[in-house]
Write a protein that holds these residues in place. Structure first.
Motif, short mmCIF file in Angstrom:
data_model
loop_
_atom_site.label_atom_id
_atom_site.label_comp_id
_atom_site.label_asym_id
_atom_site.label_seq_id
_atom_site.Cartn_x
_atom_site.Cartn_y
_atom_site.Cartn_z
N PHE A 55 -14.38 12.81 -0.92
CA PHE A 55 -14.18 13.95 -1.79
C PHE A 55 -14.74 13.68 -3.18
O PHE A 55 -14.61 12.58 -3.70
CB PHE A 55 -12.68 14.26 -1.88
N VAL A 56 -15.34 14.71 -3.77
CA VAL A 56 -15.87 14.61 -5.12
C VAL A 56 -15.15 15.56 -6.07
O VAL A 56 -14.61 15.14 -7.09
CB VAL A 56 -17.39 14.90 -5.15
N ALA A 57 -15.14 16.86 -5.75
CA ALA A 57 -14.56 17.85 -6.65
C ALA A 57 -14.24 19.12 -5.87
O ALA A 57 -14.88 19.41 -4.86
CB ALA A 57 -15.51 18.18 -7.80
N ALA A 58 -13.26 19.89 -6.35
CA ALA A 58 -12.90 21.17 -5.74
C ALA A 58 -12.56 22.18 -6.82
O ALA A 58 -12.13 21.81 -7.91
CB ALA A 58 -11.72 21.00 -4.79
N ILE A 59 -12.71 23.45 -6.48
CA ILE A 59 -12.41 24.53 -7.41
C ILE A 59 -11.75 25.67 -6.64
O ILE A 59 -12.11 25.97 -5.50
CB ILE A 59 -13.68 25.00 -8.15
N SER A 60 -10.76 26.31 -7.27
CA SER A 60 -10.01 27.38 -6.62
C SER A 60 -10.85 28.64 -6.48
O SER A 60 -11.95 28.76 -7.04
CB SER A 60 -8.74 27.68 -7.40
N ARG A 61 -10.31 29.60 -5.75
CA ARG A 61 -11.06 30.82 -5.45
C ARG A 61 -11.48 31.59 -6.68
O ARG A 61 -12.60 32.13 -6.74
CB ARG A 61 -10.24 31.71 -4.52
N ASN A 62 -10.61 31.64 -7.67
CA ASN A 62 -10.94 32.37 -8.89
C ASN A 62 -11.48 31.46 -10.00
O ASN A 62 -11.70 31.93 -11.12
CB ASN A 62 -9.72 33.15 -9.39
N GLY A 72 -9.88 29.19 -11.50
CA GLY A 72 -8.86 28.89 -12.48
C GLY A 72 -8.40 27.45 -12.51
O GLY A 72 -7.80 27.02 -13.50
N SER A 73 -8.64 26.72 -11.44
CA SER A 73 -8.24 25.32 -11.41
C SER A 73 -9.31 24.51 -10.70
O SER A 73 -10.01 25.00 -9.81
CB SER A 73 -6.89 25.15 -10.72
N SER A 74 -9.42 23.27 -11.09
CA SER A 74 -10.36 22.35 -10.47
C SER A 74 -9.82 20.94 -10.58
O SER A 74 -9.01 20.64 -11.47
CB SER A 74 -11.74 22.44 -11.12
N TYR A 75 -10.26 20.07 -9.70
CA TYR A 75 -9.85 18.68 -9.78
C TYR A 75 -10.91 17.79 -9.16
O TYR A 75 -11.79 18.26 -8.44
CB TYR A 75 -8.47 18.44 -9.15
N TYR A 76 -10.80 16.49 -9.45
CA TYR A 76 -11.88 15.56 -9.18
C TYR A 76 -11.38 14.25 -8.61
O TYR A 76 -10.24 13.83 -8.86
CB TYR A 76 -12.63 15.26 -10.48
N ALA A 77 -12.26 13.59 -7.88
CA ALA A 77 -11.99 12.21 -7.50
C ALA A 77 -11.97 11.33 -8.75
O ALA A 77 -12.69 11.59 -9.71
CB ALA A 77 -13.06 11.71 -6.53
N ASP A 78 -11.15 10.29 -8.72
CA ASP A 78 -11.05 9.40 -9.87
C ASP A 78 -12.41 8.80 -10.25
O ASP A 78 -12.68 8.57 -11.44
CB ASP A 78 -10.07 8.27 -9.58
N SER A 79 -13.25 8.58 -9.28
CA SER A 79 -14.53 7.93 -9.53
C SER A 79 -15.49 8.77 -10.35
O SER A 79 -16.45 8.23 -10.92
CB SER A 79 -15.19 7.55 -8.20
N VAL A 80 -15.26 10.09 -10.43
CA VAL A 80 -16.18 10.97 -11.15
C VAL A 80 -15.52 11.69 -12.31
O VAL A 80 -16.22 12.42 -13.05
CB VAL A 80 -16.84 11.99 -10.21
N LYS A 81 -14.23 11.53 -12.52
CA LYS A 81 -13.55 12.19 -13.63
C LYS A 81 -14.19 11.83 -14.96
O LYS A 81 -14.48 10.67 -15.22
CB LYS A 81 -12.07 11.81 -13.65
N GLY A 82 -14.40 12.84 -15.77
CA GLY A 82 -15.02 12.64 -17.07
C GLY A 82 -16.53 12.65 -17.05
O GLY A 82 -17.16 12.68 -18.11
N ARG A 83 -17.12 12.61 -15.86
CA ARG A 83 -18.57 12.60 -15.74
C ARG A 83 -19.11 13.84 -15.03
O ARG A 83 -20.19 14.32 -15.36
CB ARG A 83 -19.05 11.36 -14.99
N PHE A 84 -18.38 14.34 -14.04
CA PHE A 84 -18.81 15.48 -13.25
C PHE A 84 -17.98 16.71 -13.60
O PHE A 84 -16.81 16.58 -14.00
CB PHE A 84 -18.66 15.21 -11.76
N ALA A 85 -18.55 17.89 -13.43
CA ALA A 85 -17.83 19.13 -13.65
C ALA A 85 -18.24 20.15 -12.59
O ALA A 85 -19.44 20.39 -12.38
CB ALA A 85 -18.10 19.68 -15.04
N ILE A 86 -17.25 20.73 -11.92
CA ILE A 86 -17.50 21.77 -10.94
C ILE A 86 -17.24 23.13 -11.57
O ILE A 86 -16.33 23.28 -12.38
CB ILE A 86 -16.63 21.56 -9.68
N SER A 87 -18.05 24.11 -11.22
CA SER A 87 -17.88 25.46 -11.72
C SER A 87 -18.38 26.43 -10.67
O SER A 87 -19.07 26.04 -9.72
CB SER A 87 -18.61 25.67 -13.05
N ARG A 88 -18.03 27.69 -10.84
CA ARG A 88 -18.51 28.70 -9.90
C ARG A 88 -18.84 29.99 -10.62
O ARG A 88 -18.22 30.34 -11.63
CB ARG A 88 -17.49 28.95 -8.78
#
Length: 122
Positions: free
Chosen positions: A47-54, A56-72
């Motif tokens: 797992f790397v990152a996930a984002i909710s349907r709207n 409104g929320s997202s979360y990340y694997a510890d290995s990529v926190k602070g470096r990666f950003a998911i958006s939609r």
């Protein structure tokens, strides 16, 4: 059925950035949570990152926190993964996935893209 197509992968030097895109065919794109997973040679898919349907929320694997950003962008039926400060250990095939709920478990996702290669050189 949902078709997902990733793009934006390539070769980059350590410390550089890439932005991955995942284009979805579904008219009901906003009904799906989206995620990114990756698989390096000889390793399990993670797992790397996930984002909710709207979005409104997202979360990340510890290995990529602070470096990666998911958006939609639901109007464009597209999910993105901005990757900064890339490291050689980020080298992997990156996969886009869609499911009913955002989760860090690959079993929760029903649709998968074919993947895009990201290679980070040292």
């Amino acid at each position: 059925q949902v078709q997902l197509v990733e793009s934006g992968g390539g070769l980059v030097q350590a410390g550089g950035s890439l932005r991955l895109s995942c284009a979805a065919s579904a008219r009901t794109f906003s009904s799906y949570a989206m995620a990114w997973f990756r698989q390096a040679p000889g390793k399990e898919r993670e797992f790397v990152a996930a984002i909710s349907r709207n979005g409104g929320s997202s979360y990340y694997a510890d290995s990529v926190k602070g470096r990666f950003a998911i958006s939609r962008g639901n109007a464009k039926n597209t999910v993105y993964l901005q990757m900064n400060r890339l490291k050689p250990e980020d080298t992997a095939v990156y996969y886009c996935a869609a499911g009913a709920l955002d989760s860090d478990s690959d079993a929760r996702y029903d649709y998968w893209g074919q993947g895009t290669q990201v290679t980070v050189s040292s």
